[in-house]
Design an enzyme around this catalytic site. Structure first.
Site, PDB file in Angstrom:
ATOM      1  N   GLY A 142      23.436 -18.801  42.237  1.00 14.72           N
ATOM      2  CA  GLY A 142      23.318 -19.087  43.663  1.00 14.72           C
ATOM      3  C   GLY A 142      23.320 -20.568  43.946  1.00 14.72           C
ATOM      4  N   CYS A 143      23.803 -20.911  45.138  1.00 13.71           N
ATOM      5  CA  CYS A 143      23.716 -22.280  45.630  1.00 13.71           C
ATOM      6  C   CYS A 143      23.131 -22.199  47.036  1.00 13.71           C
ATOM      7  CB  CYS A 143      25.080 -22.963  45.601  1.00 13.71           C
ATOM      8  SG  CYS A 143      26.315 -22.192  46.647  1.00 13.71           S
ATOM      9  N   ASN A 144      23.519 -23.046  47.946  1.00 14.96           N
ATOM     10  CA  ASN A 144      22.959 -22.981  49.288  1.00 14.96           C
ATOM     11  C   ASN A 144      23.665 -21.944  50.158  1.00 14.96           C
ATOM     12  OD1 ASN A 144      21.065 -23.854  51.237  1.00 14.96           O
ATOM     13  ND2 ASN A 144      22.671 -25.041  52.239  1.00 14.96           N
ATOM     14  N   GLY A 146      26.904 -20.297  48.988  1.00 17.29           N
ATOM     15  CA  GLY A 146      27.703 -19.373  48.199  1.00 17.29           C
ATOM     16  C   GLY A 146      29.024 -19.896  47.688  1.00 17.29           C
ATOM     17  N   TYR A 171      21.572 -19.138  48.708  1.00 15.97           N
ATOM     18  CA  TYR A 171      20.129 -19.120  48.929  1.00 15.97           C
ATOM     19  C   TYR A 171      19.789 -18.791  50.383  1.00 15.97           C
ATOM     20  CZ  TYR A 171      15.286 -20.764  48.893  1.00 15.97           C
ATOM     21  OH  TYR A 171      13.918 -20.844  49.015  1.00 15.97           O
TER      22      TYR A 171
END
Length: 187
Positions: A142-144, A146, A171
């Site tokens: 995951g990142c902020n 996607g 996230y």
């Protein structure tokens, strides 16, 4: 007088040579629209991995379909998967991870830096992940939002990791699905 005429002829001949030399090495000038420039960019023999678009983290159109076909998981499924043994790999920058992250998440940055002038990819990303996780372990990346996690998921799958899933929406979707406030980093 003869010397002066010779000098003029010689100067004219040299200027013609320079003009022809310049003209032979420049691109054709008849089509200079954006469509032609893009076609010229794609058709030229360029190494796309060192192009400005690739170094900026932009993806080629052929890779876009591959990224959309990656295995994904929704934000609502993350807690359940983590309780069943999946690991959450957060690929945001360390400063963003320190502000807020999912409980039990591990951080390995996909980019070393993100600035308005460009993004610098972490060249040791896959190696750093391999130091912590085995290639058979179940990972949720995951990142902020996607996008970065899709790139990271693709790199990990290409490197031989078998059970890697992208957190669709990142996230932010995890927070929305849990309907909770970000958990501050606790030490």
């Amino acid at each position: 007088m003869v010397g002066h005429e010779y000098a003029q002829d010689r100067a004219h001949e040299l200027s013609q040579r320079w003009f022809l030399l310049y003209r032979s090495h420049s691109r054709p000038r008849q089509r200079v629209g954006l469509r032609y420039r893009l076609r010229w960019w794609k058709s030229s023999n360029r190494d796309t991995t060192s192009s400005p678009m690739a170094s900026a983290g932009l993806v080629q159109i052929s890779d876009k379909k591959e990224l959309e076909a990656l295995p994904t998981v929704d934000g609502g499924e993350v807690r359940e998967l983590m309780s069943s043994g999946h690991h959450y790999l957060d690929v945001r920058l360390g400063k963003d991870f320190d502000k807020a992250h999912a409980d039990g998440a591990r951080n390995i940055s996909y980019y070393l830096s993100v600035t308005p002038s460009g993004k610098e990819k972490n060249p040791h990303f896959v190696d750093e992940v391999a130091e912590i996780f085995g290639k058979d372990e179940h990972l949720i990346v995951g990142c902020n939002t996607g996008f970065r996690s899709r790139l990271a998921t693709k790199d990990l799958l290409d490197a031989g990791f078998k059970n890697v899933r992208n957190l669709k929406g990142g996230y932010q979707s995890f927070l929305q699905s849990e309907n909770q406030q970000p958990a501050a980093h606790q030490q």
